[in-house]
Scaffold this active site. Structure first.
Site, mmCIF file in Angstrom:
data_model
loop_
_atom_site.group_PDB
_atom_site.id
_atom_site.type_symbol
_atom_site.label_atom_id
_atom_site.label_comp_id
_atom_site.label_asym_id
_atom_site.label_seq_id
_atom_site.Cartn_x
_atom_site.Cartn_y
_atom_site.Cartn_z
ATOM 1 N NE ARG A 223 -3.011 -0.461 2.659
ATOM 2 C CZ ARG A 223 -3.950 -1.000 2.772
ATOM 3 N NH1 ARG A 223 -5.189 -0.732 2.668
ATOM 4 N NH2 ARG A 223 -4.579 -2.982 3.092
ATOM 5 C CB THR A 224 3.390 2.442 2.233
ATOM 6 O OG1 THR A 224 2.635 2.196 3.819
ATOM 7 C CG2 THR A 224 4.115 4.475 2.457
ATOM 8 C CG HIS B 54 3.237 4.994 8.306
ATOM 9 N ND1 HIS B 54 4.069 5.812 7.055
ATOM 10 C CD2 HIS B 54 2.507 4.148 8.088
ATOM 11 C CE1 HIS B 54 3.267 5.061 6.145
ATOM 12 N NE2 HIS B 54 2.671 3.970 6.950
ATOM 13 N NE ARG C 263 6.283 0.663 5.747
ATOM 14 C CZ ARG C 263 5.214 0.627 5.713
ATOM 15 N NH1 ARG C 263 4.791 -0.726 6.117
ATOM 16 N NH2 ARG C 263 4.632 1.552 6.190
ATOM 17 C CE LYS D 46 17.377 -5.200 11.066
ATOM 18 N NZ LYS D 46 17.035 -6.291 9.642
#
Lengths: 208, 307
Positions: free
Chosen positions: B55-56, B133, B105, B83
């Site tokens: 979606r995003t 968000h 994201r 990370k």
């Protein structure tokens, strides 16, 4: 409308916030070129010219370019109605997203684009703006117009033509030709957006 | 306007309103015969997604394409490198490619902030861990304003897994900046530590709050982020905190039901409620494109020089 200082790449449309404010900073002179009564007369003449050149205003849509082109378009439509009882379509067209000089200055706020019912396909669209300067706003407006359809004819009406064109663009209806130097700025005030009706020439830093 | 969009917490009222007003303009573009604007021609937007999202990501992609930017989708998943290291390597790659904007994201809260320090372009936070968000909150605010005409003075209730929800956090900050009164409702185990410092009222009783709510925002229960048992059973959660037809009837007639998606039907929201005319779920998706176009325009549409 105020136009920026010399040496800049001459964008002809400052943000609405700054164009409505008074004299630009620093010592300068403001010379009134058109009074409120003068603007009224000029607009009446332009209304007659529009009727003449469009054979009675048939199928004409007046699209004002924000900020001050929008009230000017409404005033022209009012005058056309007063003269011949013809109702022209009136709306606004914000060309910001089509400008070629966006990267040269801070991000510009967007104004409303509002086309009259019936759209612009096959119509005679007259773009209305307060000051014609480099011609870049009009070029952007022509591109923006193509997003909404294909007018039969596009014309241009401006209250003031101050010269210094950078593109092959000319106006069909001119309120007043006003030769200026690039060091000067032309400021248009309208009661709808400001405190009064006037057109002034501002000389920035006149003492220099 | 700021250079990055990392959180709604540091968004001023003027900036928030500028985004919403600009989004109104962008929404009209969808009605035109030509749905594309030339504004960001020659600019490159990189979608950098370290977490799954359809979606995003597609929403950002469509928004950038409607503004004529070039879009590169950069999906990184399950990297064995630690990370921090992998993010920095990626940042250097993007820097070398000359990205004007990076839509990021990441499962780690704060990753977009780190990224912003490493790249020259603008960074847009598209969801970082359980932190924020921002574009989701902006599109929620835009949806509320379009439906109800205002945000100031409204009572907005956010229900569900607040603990793991970056959507809830972004909405709390944005909606209170815009003048709404926000209440969060959740089981005690899903209310985050430190909630007393948020500009919200906390409640554990959904039925008590519903009659006074103008907007009810349901959150997905984020199973994938749950490391412990936060509630006994799904049935019990649905019974106490799920929005069903009876609870919808207890809300004022004009009140909206919102959900950021993806929905778990039958868990936090009943199927008939999700499909009712008072639910804005589908509108929220359409508005997402307009809001993301607005944010991209405001971040990339002007000069690159920092004053």
């Amino acid at each position: 409308m105020t136009t920026p200082a010399p040496g800049r790449p001459t964008p002809d449309r400052p943000t609405p916030g700054t164009s409505g404010s008074g004299t630009p900073g620093g010592p300068g002179t403001a010379r009134t070129v058109l009074s409120g009564a003068d603007i009224g007369r000029v607009l009446t003449r332009m209304a007659h010219q529009i009727l003449e050149k469009t054979a009675g205003g048939n199928g004409v849509v007046l699209l004002g370019i924000p900020t001050r082109g929008v009230p000017l378009a409404r005033r022209l439509a009012d005058r056309v109605r007063a003269v011949e009882g013809v109702e022209l379509g009136v709306g606004s067209l914000d060309p910001t997203m089509h400008r070629d000089d966006l990267q040269l200055r801070a991000v510009r706020p967007l104004a409303v684009t509002d086309l009259p019912d019936g759209g612009i396909d096959g119509r005679t669209v007259i773009l209305v703006d307060d000051v014609l300067f480099s011609g870049r706003t009009v070029r952007a407006a022509l591109d923006a117009l193509a997003q909404f359809g294909r007018p039969r004819v596009v014309q241009l009406a401006v209250l003031v033509d101050r010269g210094h064109r950078e593109l092959p663009i000319r106006a069909d209806y001119v309120g007043k030709n006003m030769p200026t130097s690039r060091q000067e700025a032309v400021a248009v005030r309208l009661t709808e957006t400001d405190d009064r009706d006037a057109v002034m020439i501002l000389s920035e830093g006149a003492g220099r | 306007m700021m250079r990055h969009l990392l959180s709604t917490r540091d968004l001023s009222l003027d900036d928030a309103l500028l985004v919403l007003d600009t989004a109104e303009y962008m929404a009209t573009v969808a009605d035109r015969s030509v749905k594309k604007l030339p504004t960001l021609r020659g600019r490159t937007v990189v979608n950098l997604f370290f977490e799954d999202s359809t979606r995003t990501r597609t929403s950002f992609e469509l928004a950038a394409k409607r503004l004529s930017a070039d879009v590169i989708n950069f999906s990184v998943r399950g990297s064995s490198v630690s990370k921090g290291e992998s993010l920095k390597d990626t940042a250097q790659t993007l820097e070398a490619m000359g990205a004007d904007a990076v839509v990021c994201r990441h499962p780690a809260s704060g990753a977009p902030h780190r990224l912003a320090a490493w790249v020259r372009g603008s960074v847009l936070n598209a969801g970082d861990g359980i932190h924020e968000h921002p574009t989701q909150a902006l599109l929620d605010a835009f949806t509320i304003r379009r439906r109800l005409g205002r945000i100031e003075g409204l009572s907005v209730t956010i229900v569900g897994d607040v603990l793991h929800s970056r959507v809830a956090r972004s909405n709390v900050w944005l909606l209170s900046t815009l003048g709404a009164a926000v209440t969060v409702v959740a089981p005690p185990t899903l209310v985050p530590v430190g909630v007393e410092q948020w500009p919200v009222t906390v409640s554990y009783d959904l039925d008590a709050v519903l009659p006074g709510s103008d907007v009810v925002m349901m959150l997905r229960v984020q199973r994938e982020r749950m490391t412990a048992a936060f509630f006994p059973t799904e049935r019990e959660y649905a019974r106490r905190y799920g929005l069903d037809a009876d609870r919808l009837a207890a809300m004022p007639l004009s009140a909206l039901v919102m959900h950021p998606g993806p929905m778990v039907r039958g868990m936090e929201i009943a199927s008939d409620v999700a499909d009712s005319t008072r639910s804005t779920v589908v509108e929220q998706v359409a508005n997402g494109v307009s809001v993301r176009m607005a944010v991209l325009y405001l971040l990339l549409g002007g000069t690159r020089e920092v004053p």
